[in-house]
Every structure is written in structure tokens, then in C-alpha cells.
Scaffold this motif. Sequence first.
Motif, PDB file in Angstrom:
ATOM      1  N   SER A  20       0.827  -1.210   0.000  1.00 36.79           N
ATOM      2  CA  SER A  20       0.000   0.000   0.000  1.00 36.79           C
ATOM      3  C   SER A  20       0.862   1.262   0.000  1.00 36.79           C
ATOM      4  O   SER A  20       0.466   2.293  -0.550  1.00 36.79           O
ATOM      5  CB  SER A  20      -0.970  -0.001   1.186  1.00 36.79           C
ATOM      6  OG  SER A  20      -0.305  -0.276   2.398  1.00 36.79           O
ATOM      7  N   ALA A  21       2.068   1.184   0.585  1.00 37.24           N
ATOM      8  CA  ALA A  21       2.976   2.341   0.554  1.00 37.24           C
ATOM      9  C   ALA A  21       3.422   2.635  -0.878  1.00 37.24           C
ATOM     10  O   ALA A  21       3.545   3.798  -1.272  1.00 37.24           O
ATOM     11  CB  ALA A  21       4.199   2.082   1.433  1.00 37.24           C
ATOM     12  N   ILE A  22       3.659   1.588  -1.663  1.00 39.78           N
ATOM     13  CA  ILE A  22       4.015   1.773  -3.070  1.00 39.78           C
ATOM     14  C   ILE A  22       2.885   2.484  -3.805  1.00 39.78           C
ATOM     15  O   ILE A  22       3.114   3.416  -4.582  1.00 39.78           O
ATOM     16  CB  ILE A  22       4.325   0.412  -3.734  1.00 39.78           C
ATOM     17  CG1 ILE A  22       5.669  -0.128  -3.214  1.00 39.78           C
ATOM     18  CG2 ILE A  22       4.363   0.541  -5.255  1.00 39.78           C
ATOM     19  CD1 ILE A  22       5.966  -1.545  -3.652  1.00 39.78           C
ATOM     20  N   PHE A  62       9.195   8.120   4.878  1.00 38.72           N
ATOM     21  CA  PHE A  62      10.159   8.859   5.695  1.00 38.72           C
ATOM     22  C   PHE A  62      10.662   8.076   6.903  1.00 38.72           C
ATOM     23  O   PHE A  62      11.648   8.455   7.534  1.00 38.72           O
ATOM     24  CB  PHE A  62       9.563  10.194   6.161  1.00 38.72           C
ATOM     25  CG  PHE A  62       8.439  10.058   7.163  1.00 38.72           C
ATOM     26  CD1 PHE A  62       8.695  10.062   8.526  1.00 38.72           C
ATOM     27  CD2 PHE A  62       7.122   9.946   6.730  1.00 38.72           C
ATOM     28  CE1 PHE A  62       7.662   9.955   9.449  1.00 38.72           C
ATOM     29  CE2 PHE A  62       6.082   9.837   7.644  1.00 38.72           C
ATOM     30  CZ  PHE A  62       6.357   9.839   9.014  1.00 38.72           C
ATOM     31  N   ALA A  63       9.997   6.978   7.259  1.00 34.80           N
ATOM     32  CA  ALA A  63      10.440   6.180   8.400  1.00 34.80           C
ATOM     33  C   ALA A  63       9.925   4.758   8.259  1.00 34.80           C
ATOM     34  O   ALA A  63       9.018   4.487   7.467  1.00 34.80           O
ATOM     35  CB  ALA A  63       9.936   6.788   9.713  1.00 34.80           C
ATOM     36  N   GLN A  64      10.520   3.836   9.021  1.00 34.81           N
ATOM     37  CA  GLN A  64      10.038   2.462   9.035  1.00 34.81           C
ATOM     38  C   GLN A  64       9.927   1.985  10.469  1.00 34.81           C
ATOM     39  O   GLN A  64      10.674   2.413  11.352  1.00 34.81           O
ATOM     40  CB  GLN A  64      10.973   1.536   8.260  1.00 34.81           C
ATOM     41  CG  GLN A  64      12.309   1.287   8.931  1.00 34.81           C
ATOM     42  CD  GLN A  64      13.155   0.254   8.215  1.00 34.81           C
ATOM     43  OE1 GLN A  64      13.961   0.587   7.352  1.00 34.81           O
ATOM     44  NE2 GLN A  64      12.966  -1.000   8.572  1.00 34.81           N
ATOM     45  N   SER A  65       8.950   1.114  10.696  1.00 32.69           N
ATOM     46  CA  SER A  65       8.785   0.543  12.031  1.00 32.69           C
ATOM     47  C   SER A  65       9.808  -0.571  12.233  1.00 32.69           C
ATOM     48  O   SER A  65      10.324  -1.142  11.278  1.00 32.69           O
ATOM     49  CB  SER A  65       7.362  -0.010  12.181  1.00 32.69           C
ATOM     50  OG  SER A  65       7.108  -0.989  11.182  1.00 32.69           O
ATOM     51  N   MET A  66      10.109  -0.847  13.493  1.00 28.94           N
ATOM     52  CA  MET A  66      11.041  -1.917  13.857  1.00 28.94           C
ATOM     53  C   MET A  66      10.354  -2.789  14.902  1.00 28.94           C
ATOM     54  O   MET A  66       9.651  -2.274  15.777  1.00 28.94           O
ATOM     55  CB  MET A  66      12.330  -1.327  14.444  1.00 28.94           C
ATOM     56  CG  MET A  66      13.008  -0.292  13.567  1.00 28.94           C
ATOM     57  SD  MET A  66      13.701  -0.956  12.037  1.00 28.94           S
ATOM     58  CE  MET A  66      15.144  -1.807  12.691  1.00 28.94           C
ATOM     59  N   ASP A  90       6.911  -2.294   8.054  1.00 22.95           N
ATOM     60  CA  ASP A  90       5.941  -1.306   7.569  1.00 22.95           C
ATOM     61  C   ASP A  90       6.504   0.111   7.584  1.00 22.95           C
ATOM     62  O   ASP A  90       7.087   0.542   8.577  1.00 22.95           O
ATOM     63  CB  ASP A  90       4.677  -1.332   8.428  1.00 22.95           C
ATOM     64  CG  ASP A  90       3.880  -2.615   8.250  1.00 22.95           C
ATOM     65  OD1 ASP A  90       4.071  -3.277   7.224  1.00 22.95           O
ATOM     66  OD2 ASP A  90       3.082  -2.937   9.143  1.00 22.95           O
ATOM     67  N   PRO A  91       6.315   0.851   6.502  1.00 20.87           N
ATOM     68  CA  PRO A  91       6.794   2.241   6.444  1.00 20.87           C
ATOM     69  C   PRO A  91       5.740   3.258   6.871  1.00 20.87           C
ATOM     70  O   PRO A  91       4.543   2.972   6.885  1.00 20.87           O
ATOM     71  CB  PRO A  91       7.140   2.419   4.966  1.00 20.87           C
ATOM     72  CG  PRO A  91       6.173   1.520   4.257  1.00 20.87           C
ATOM     73  CD  PRO A  91       5.886   0.368   5.190  1.00 20.87           C
ATOM     74  N   LEU A  92       6.230   4.453   7.190  1.00 22.71           N
ATOM     75  CA  LEU A  92       5.379   5.616   7.420  1.00 22.71           C
ATOM     76  C   LEU A  92       5.563   6.549   6.231  1.00 22.71           C
ATOM     77  O   LEU A  92       6.682   6.748   5.747  1.00 22.71           O
ATOM     78  CB  LEU A  92       5.776   6.320   8.709  1.00 22.71           C
ATOM     79  CG  LEU A  92       5.559   5.525  10.006  1.00 22.71           C
ATOM     80  CD1 LEU A  92       6.206   6.241  11.182  1.00 22.71           C
ATOM     81  CD2 LEU A  92       4.082   5.322  10.280  1.00 22.71           C
ATOM     82  N   VAL A  93       4.462   7.110   5.776  1.00 24.74           N
ATOM     83  CA  VAL A  93       4.465   7.928   4.559  1.00 24.74           C
ATOM     84  C   VAL A  93       3.768   9.252   4.824  1.00 24.74           C
ATOM     85  O   VAL A  93       2.726   9.285   5.480  1.00 24.74           O
ATOM     86  CB  VAL A  93       3.715   7.191   3.413  1.00 24.74           C
ATOM     87  CG1 VAL A  93       3.685   8.032   2.145  1.00 24.74           C
ATOM     88  CG2 VAL A  93       4.342   5.828   3.138  1.00 24.74           C
TER      89      VAL A  93
END
Length: 334
Positions: free
Chosen positions: A91-93, A104-108, A229-232
Amino acid sequence: MLKRVIFSIVCLVATFVFSGIAIAKEIKELNFGIISTESSQNLKQNWEPLLKRMAEETGYKINAFFAPDYAGIITAMQYGKVQLAWFGNKSAIEAVDRADGEIFAQSMDVAGVGGYYAKLIVNKNSPLNSVEDVLKNAKNLTFSNGDPNSTSGFVVPGYYVFAQNNVDPKKIFKRTLSANHETNALSVANKQVDVATCNNETLTNIGNRQPAKLAEIKEIWTSPLIPSDPLVYRKDLPADVKEKIKNFFITFGVEGKDKRYAEDKEILKKLEWAPFKAATNDHSLPIRQLELFKTKLKYEGDTKMAPEEKAAKIKEIDLALDKLNARLKELGKS
């Protein structure tokens, strides 16, 4: 003289007009999209403390935006109704390509690992123990797939479980459904479906809240590591707003950088995460690669497509894959 007066008046009017536009665009609140991996009530409970802290640190009012599916968040971002969001990789794509988004960021995860795993699950009493068992008995099984825009619920199992075995899940099962991760897991636990997709993060969450349900679930397949998962956020946000947002996330829960470290670490713990890390659109390259591989297999297996058209499509995909491979090599990830 008259010309100078007129020119001064025009400049003054222009100043007021553009000042008005600047004021009109001043950011006072942000709508934060949260993908539908489970019930909105559970998501709200887990995310509200983080969003409250974000409001305190950035000075913006933060509104949680829940939609019944991933497409709802993507569309909301596309039309400026959502300014930033938590997405899965697929969905980020879509958000980057269609909704002017920027990662701009990714979860860990709690161990600080930047990835997670897709799962294929069945009830603990099911005779199914492998992908081979599922495919062999598919015509007698009910299968619950993930949201089409879900990386771990749809794209990854779609490629590794089905595309690599040259089968279409819509055609081989007795019945095929689609649901979010939590619904899939609980449906398997309650014997409402025979097999379903899920991911390790959702199973961990269910184990924390409903251990008896998790005890009813058996994992029969685990994917390779999927980038977390990324943050957008939208690219057209003012630079200072983007900087505030990014700084909040990459310092949140980090000892020595977060003045409320202990409190914020507990908030992350409820989300099953460690502190975030900075990321860019390159974060999604492995998933783009996966999508292209899947599309290539689809064209290769299409017996109705004209040979010339098929060759052209495959060549186009190969060129795109070459570019992705070159970029991944440049980043030291291939």
C-alpha cells in the motif's frame, strides 16, 4: 509618478493576496491514516497514546483516520484528506505512485529487526501441515486471503505460495474470501475457514489479548523476511512540517533523544515495536521487485496473449527489474 503609485498598489495587493494564501495553508492539524490490519477498536486503543504524544511534541492536532481497507487510506491521501499514514509495503508503493506520498520512516519490531513475516495458518486440529497439503486439497478448502493491498496478507503469499506453484487461488479453492489479518486469524481459530494468510505481528497481538485463540492456530508456512511497515507523508507538506513529523518519529522512544523515554518506550511496546528508523522510497524496492516478478510470471503463463505483445511486456518488465537490481546493488542490498 502615477505609474509608480499604481505599481506600489499592485505590489501591496499582491502581498496581501499571497500572505492570505500562506495563512490559508498554515498547518494546524494533520489527519493520520492507519491501515486496517485488525478491528478499528483495537487499532485505536494501540495508536491513541502515540498520536497524543505526537500532538504534544509537534503542536499539531492529530486526527486518527481509519478506513475499512487499505485503498481507503490511499485514496484519502491522494485527495489530501490524509497527510500521513502507516502503511504496509504494497500500500505504501500505491501511496507513493498514486497519492504523492513519500516514505520517511520504518517501524522496527520489539527486537529491533526491520522486518516481519507472512504466514499461512490453519486450525491446530487441521490435517494440513504444509503448502503442498493445501494445494493438493484446495478444491475442498475455504481460503481467506488478505486485502489486495496488503503485503503480508496478499502480495507475499500470492507470489511464494501461489505464483511460484503456477496456481491462482481464486480458481483452485472451493471458496475464496478476503479479510484483514485479525479476522483471518480468528476465523481459522473458530474453524470458519480452513486456511488463511496472516503475519507474525498480528499473531503476537492476538496471543497477548486472546491467548486461548492463538492456541487454536497452527502455522504451516512462513515467508522470507519482509521489510517492515513504512510511514508515509505527502510530498507537498511544507518542509518544516515534514521535519517536525520525521524528527518526532525517529527520536520517539530513543534513550538520550526522547525526554519522556520510559513512557514512550511503553507506548511502543503496546504496538509491538522498537524505535523507528529513518527511511526513503528505496525501502519498498524489494516489494516492487516482487510485484514485477509476479507480473512476469502472469504474462509468461498467459496462453491467450499474442506472442509479440507477450514478448514486449516481458521485455519491459525485465528492463524495470534491471533498474531495480542496479539500485539494490548500489544500496548494497543485493
